[in-house]
Design a protein around this motif. Sequence first.
Motif, PDB file in Angstrom:
ATOM      1  N   GLY A   1       0.791  -1.277  -0.218  1.00  0.00           N
ATOM      2  CA  GLY A   1      -0.078  -0.049   0.155  1.00  0.00           C
ATOM      3  C   GLY A   1       0.950   1.158  -0.014  1.00  0.00           C
ATOM      4  N   THR A   2       2.223   1.264   0.473  1.00  0.00           N
ATOM      5  CA  THR A   2       2.920   2.456   0.442  1.00  0.00           C
ATOM      6  C   THR A   2       3.158   2.964  -0.885  1.00  0.00           C
ATOM      7  OG1 THR A   2       4.145   1.491   2.280  1.00  0.00           O
ATOM      8  CG2 THR A   2       5.321   3.377   1.471  1.00  0.00           C
ATOM      9  N   ALA A   3       3.614   2.361  -1.848  1.00  0.00           N
ATOM     10  CA  ALA A   3       3.679   2.840  -3.183  1.00  0.00           C
ATOM     11  C   ALA A   3       2.576   3.377  -3.693  1.00  0.00           C
ATOM     12  CB  ALA A   3       4.387   1.638  -4.131  1.00  0.00           C
ATOM     13  N   ALA A   4       1.236   2.606  -3.476  1.00  0.00           N
ATOM     14  CA  ALA A   4       0.095   3.096  -4.062  1.00  0.00           C
ATOM     15  C   ALA A   4      -0.389   4.426  -3.694  1.00  0.00           C
ATOM     16  CB  ALA A   4      -0.909   2.086  -3.807  1.00  0.00           C
ATOM     17  N   THR A   5      -0.153   4.616  -2.351  1.00  0.00           N
ATOM     18  CA  THR A   5      -0.522   5.774  -1.614  1.00  0.00           C
ATOM     19  C   THR A   5       0.337   7.183  -2.166  1.00  0.00           C
ATOM     20  OG1 THR A   5      -0.907   4.801   0.422  1.00  0.00           O
ATOM     21  CG2 THR A   5      -0.551   7.017   0.662  1.00  0.00           C
ATOM     22  N   ILE A   6       1.712   6.997  -2.432  1.00  0.00           N
ATOM     23  CA  ILE A   6       2.615   7.862  -3.098  1.00  0.00           C
ATOM     24  C   ILE A   6       2.156   8.158  -4.461  1.00  0.00           C
ATOM     25  CG2 ILE A   6       4.783   8.571  -3.880  1.00  0.00           C
ATOM     26  CD1 ILE A   6       5.978   6.433  -1.545  1.00  0.00           C
ATOM     27  N   PHE A   7       2.069   7.259  -5.159  1.00  0.00           N
ATOM     28  CA  PHE A   7       1.889   7.573  -6.576  1.00  0.00           C
ATOM     29  C   PHE A   7       0.294   7.996  -6.934  1.00  0.00           C
ATOM     30  CE2 PHE A   7       5.654   5.036  -6.712  1.00  0.00           C
ATOM     31  CZ  PHE A   7       6.695   6.048  -6.950  1.00  0.00           C
ATOM     32  N   LYS A   8      -0.470   7.472  -6.125  1.00  0.00           N
ATOM     33  CA  LYS A   8      -2.000   7.947  -6.223  1.00  0.00           C
ATOM     34  C   LYS A   8      -1.933   9.552  -5.880  1.00  0.00           C
ATOM     35  CE  LYS A   8      -6.671   6.940  -4.677  1.00  0.00           C
ATOM     36  NZ  LYS A   8      -6.738   7.325  -3.186  1.00  0.00           N
ATOM     37  N   PHE A   9      -1.256   9.887  -4.815  1.00  0.00           N
ATOM     38  CA  PHE A   9      -1.230  11.338  -4.475  1.00  0.00           C
ATOM     39  C   PHE A   9      -0.275  12.159  -5.587  1.00  0.00           C
ATOM     40  CE2 PHE A   9       1.376  14.784  -2.660  1.00  0.00           C
ATOM     41  CZ  PHE A   9       0.416  15.453  -1.918  1.00  0.00           C
ATOM     42  N   LEU A  10       0.316  11.565  -6.238  1.00  0.00           N
ATOM     43  CA  LEU A  10       1.317  12.471  -7.316  1.00  0.00           C
ATOM     44  C   LEU A  10       0.281  12.598  -8.525  1.00  0.00           C
ATOM     45  CD1 LEU A  10       4.637  11.049  -7.084  1.00  0.00           C
ATOM     46  CD2 LEU A  10       4.057  13.352  -6.219  1.00  0.00           C
ATOM     47  N   ALA A  11      -0.308  11.475  -8.657  1.00  0.00           N
ATOM     48  CA  ALA A  11      -1.459  11.384  -9.967  1.00  0.00           C
ATOM     49  C   ALA A  11      -2.557  12.489  -9.772  1.00  0.00           C
ATOM     50  CB  ALA A  11      -1.844  10.124 -10.174  1.00  0.00           C
ATOM     51  N   GLU A  12      -2.936  12.542  -8.491  1.00  0.00           N
ATOM     52  CA  GLU A  12      -3.906  13.405  -8.101  1.00  0.00           C
ATOM     53  C   GLU A  12      -3.553  15.093  -8.489  1.00  0.00           C
ATOM     54  OE1 GLU A  12      -5.147  12.336  -4.318  1.00  0.00           O
ATOM     55  OE2 GLU A  12      -6.429  10.838  -4.900  1.00  0.00           O
ATOM     56  N   LYS A  13      -2.130  15.091  -8.283  1.00  0.00           N
ATOM     57  CA  LYS A  13      -1.770  16.471  -8.374  1.00  0.00           C
ATOM     58  C   LYS A  13      -1.231  16.431  -9.777  1.00  0.00           C
ATOM     59  CE  LYS A  13      -1.688  17.744  -3.908  1.00  0.00           C
ATOM     60  NZ  LYS A  13      -3.103  16.935  -3.504  1.00  0.00           N
ATOM     61  N   ASN A  14      -1.622  15.637 -10.802  1.00  0.00           N
ATOM     62  CA  ASN A  14      -1.085  15.921 -12.034  1.00  0.00           C
ATOM     63  C   ASN A  14       0.264  15.832 -12.337  1.00  0.00           C
ATOM     64  OD1 ASN A  14      -2.465  15.772 -14.590  1.00  0.00           O
ATOM     65  ND2 ASN A  14      -3.950  17.572 -13.824  1.00  0.00           N
ATOM     66  N   ILE A  15       0.860  15.198 -11.452  1.00  0.00           N
ATOM     67  CA  ILE A  15       2.664  15.012 -11.597  1.00  0.00           C
ATOM     68  C   ILE A  15       2.729  13.838 -12.351  1.00  0.00           C
ATOM     69  CG2 ILE A  15       4.635  14.629 -10.550  1.00  0.00           C
ATOM     70  CD1 ILE A  15       3.493  16.869  -8.310  1.00  0.00           C
ATOM     71  N   ASN A  16       3.374  13.601 -13.654  1.00  0.00           N
ATOM     72  CA  ASN A  16       3.740  12.597 -14.047  1.00  0.00           C
ATOM     73  C   ASN A  16       4.858  11.635 -13.716  1.00  0.00           C
ATOM     74  OD1 ASN A  16       1.383  12.714 -15.789  1.00  0.00           O
ATOM     75  ND2 ASN A  16       2.665  13.697 -17.211  1.00  0.00           N
ATOM     76  N   VAL A  17       4.995  10.415 -13.291  1.00  0.00           N
ATOM     77  CA  VAL A  17       6.223   9.992 -12.831  1.00  0.00           C
ATOM     78  C   VAL A  17       6.542   8.938 -14.010  1.00  0.00           C
ATOM     79  CG1 VAL A  17       6.974   8.061 -11.383  1.00  0.00           C
ATOM     80  CG2 VAL A  17       5.366   9.886 -10.451  1.00  0.00           C
ATOM     81  N   ASP A  18       7.992   8.974 -14.262  1.00  0.00           N
ATOM     82  CA  ASP A  18       8.522   8.237 -15.355  1.00  0.00           C
ATOM     83  C   ASP A  18       9.116   6.899 -14.858  1.00  0.00           C
ATOM     84  OD1 ASP A  18       9.533   7.267 -17.567  1.00  0.00           O
ATOM     85  OD2 ASP A  18      11.140   8.431 -17.664  1.00  0.00           O
ATOM     86  N   MET A  19      10.288   6.786 -14.140  1.00  0.00           N
ATOM     87  CA  MET A  19      11.054   5.640 -13.741  1.00  0.00           C
ATOM     88  C   MET A  19      10.747   5.409 -12.319  1.00  0.00           C
ATOM     89  SD  MET A  19      14.640   5.233 -15.360  1.00  0.00           S
ATOM     90  CE  MET A  19      15.221   5.385 -17.014  1.00  0.00           C
ATOM     91  N   ILE A  20      10.757   4.254 -11.598  1.00  0.00           N
ATOM     92  CA  ILE A  20      10.627   3.982 -10.270  1.00  0.00           C
ATOM     93  C   ILE A  20      11.351   2.924  -9.682  1.00  0.00           C
ATOM     94  CG2 ILE A  20       8.885   3.540  -8.093  1.00  0.00           C
ATOM     95  CD1 ILE A  20       6.680   4.303 -10.232  1.00  0.00           C
ATOM     96  N   VAL A  21      12.267   3.074  -8.691  1.00  0.00           N
ATOM     97  CA  VAL A  21      12.881   1.910  -7.930  1.00  0.00           C
ATOM     98  C   VAL A  21      12.950   2.075  -6.608  1.00  0.00           C
ATOM     99  CG1 VAL A  21      14.844   1.537  -9.556  1.00  0.00           C
ATOM    100  CG2 VAL A  21      15.069   3.071  -7.875  1.00  0.00           C
TER     101      VAL A  21
END
Length: 407
Positions: A273-293
């Motif tokens: 759930g941690t990754a889901a929380t982070i990237f959902k938050f960024l998506a809601e702010k319209n911030i596109n993420v490219d690579m993730i590690v």
Amino acid sequence: MSILVMKFGGTSVGSTQKILAAAEKAIREKEAGHQVVVTVSAMSGETDRLLNLANEIDPAGSPREKDMLASTGEQVSIALFSIAVQKLGYPAISFIAPQIDMKTDRAHQKARLKSIDGAKIQTALNEDKIVVIAGFQGVTDEGEITTLGRGGSDTTAVAIAAVLGAQCDIYTDVDGVYAADPRIVPKAKRIPVLSYEEMLEMASSGAKVLHTRSVQFAAKYNVPLQVRSSFDDKPGTMIIQEVKTMEQVVVSAITHSMKEAKVTLSGIADKPGTAATIFKFLAEKNINVDMIVQNVAEGDLADISFTVERTDVPYIKKVEMELRSLVDAKKLTYDDKIAKISAIGVGMRTHAGVAARMFDVLAAKGINILMISTSEIKISCVIEEAYTELAVRALCEEFGLEKGEGE
Ligand code: ADP
Ligand code: ASP
Ligand code: MG
């Protein structure tokens, strides 16, 4: 009668003399029997100048207002272009996005085109006019002005070509697409014909010669697309559905992007759930993420690093505390001195070992790899920005992408 969409980039309309020269090119195509639509960018340096003014006041300034500001650059160049065509004796009319219902979604500074009123453009063409349309900008259903992201005029041009069933020529300051940015590798090979698929990977990984969405539109609507020089009449690079060649090319191009920044959240819980929380938050702010590690750090804690566009960093900084507290992160750090280097080629489908060769070349130059991602026809590595040129040149050499090799 066939329709031709001609797009002129910033350097091609960088002065009134250049605008007159581009207008002459448009008139020549009209005289050759085409109906001509022209799409232009802002005069070179203008969009940067405008956005820098906003940044002087507030780098995290409202995206709506930044669009109101940046979209004016194109309004200047379409009017000047139209005046130039008229001065040369031909009828012309310019339009900004709201006048031809160039509709987008509401994502300011990275809006996506939804529809265009082709009928209004067609009417003006049937009145024998050269129609000059502002690139880069759009309008929402509510009448708000948007922009399509930096380099977005290419997308305006291809979308218009798709709506009108036209072909699209992108006039720029290089005479085609090269195996690497010719500014960094002057010896890079020119590519005469390229598939939409490879061009799409090149554009999305940093080859700014074409805006990514423009290639997506061209592929989806089968728009014949050509990248060619504004400063001579030679044919350029054709981008088409499928390239048939006897040659066994493994890697077709090396690209680089210095537009991304790496963000690291440290000391977060390693649990579902941690990754889901982070990237959902960024998506809601319209911030596109490219690579993730994600790295497992000490104990039960982990670090997550991801890359975003550098222009989004001020917006992340604005919500940094909220993001950290959502996942209880100990620290959030930024690194904008990174570059993404990619090797692209459909030949990777049938050849193994390309990634190993790429990593070897970087290692031989003493370049550390910070992040890696792969797709079917692309391998990307994030490295320190200072090594960009060294890495691109070394990879071009390794994969035979310099002039004179295999020709
Ligand atoms: P315009 O203002 O005409 O849209 P851009 O500056 O957006 O022009 O795009 C053209 C530039 O793209 C070239 O000057 C070149 O430096 C850069 N470029 C990057 N990668 C490539 C490539 N693989 N082939 C050709 N040009 C490239
Ligand atoms: N003028 C805009 C920019 O500089 C759009 C474009 O040039 O395509 O990003
Ligand atoms: Mg461009």
